[in-house]
Design an enzyme around this catalytic site. Structure first.
Site: not given
Length: 162
Positions: A53, A83
């Site tokens: 973010e 990931r």
């Protein structure tokens, strides 16, 4: 070394994951910036949920025109799936894009250790390492703002350069 730059505001955007370790980096950044002559009230701290973010938040801050520089801080660890490398690369790429698109310097203190476990030995090592990185990113931030001011860049203002 102290700076004679007139700095309006610096943003420090911190991911929520591993906040206990990143708080030390933030504190070290704040301390070093003060040592470099940047008043503490010119540094604004923001928390976002995670590393992914940070680029969007940094972009919004940069486009606001209120910040001379932005620092993004995160610790992206291998949680047992692939990931983490994708996230780390996306964050760095995103921050670079924000910087190039907005002409506001953006710094990444997004670290991706190969091995991290939350036991005392690793915690102590990464706590010290992140504090060191907090100081380094402060040096880079002030150094870049001075370089840009000397290059005639519009950011930051040069009102108090002597």
């Amino acid at each position: 070394m102290t700076t004679s730059l007139h700095i309006h505001r610096i943003a420090f955007v911190q991911a929520g994951w591993h906040a206990d370790l990143l708080d030390g980096a933030r504190d070290a950044f704040q301390t070093r910036m003060t040592e470099l002559g940047v008043p503490a009230d010119r540094i604004h701290h923001f928390d976002v949920p995670g590393a992914f973010e940070i680029p969007l938040f940094a972009r919004r801050l940069a486009k606001s025109g209120q910040y001379d520089a932005i620092v993004g801080a995160a610790l992206v660890v291998n949680g047992g799936i692939y990931r983490h490398e994708f996230v780390a690369q996306a964050v760095v790429d995103g921050l670079m894009r924000v910087q190039l698109d907005t002409d506001v310097p953006v710094f990444s203190m997004s670290l991706t250790p190969h091995h991290f476990h939350s036991h005392d030995e690793h915690y102590g090592f990464f706590d010290g390492h992140l504090r060191h990185k907090g100081r380094e990113v402060a040096d880079a931030c002030v150094g870049m703002l001075l370089a840009l001011a000397n290059a005639g860049s519009p950011t930051p203002t040069k009102e108090s350069l002597t």
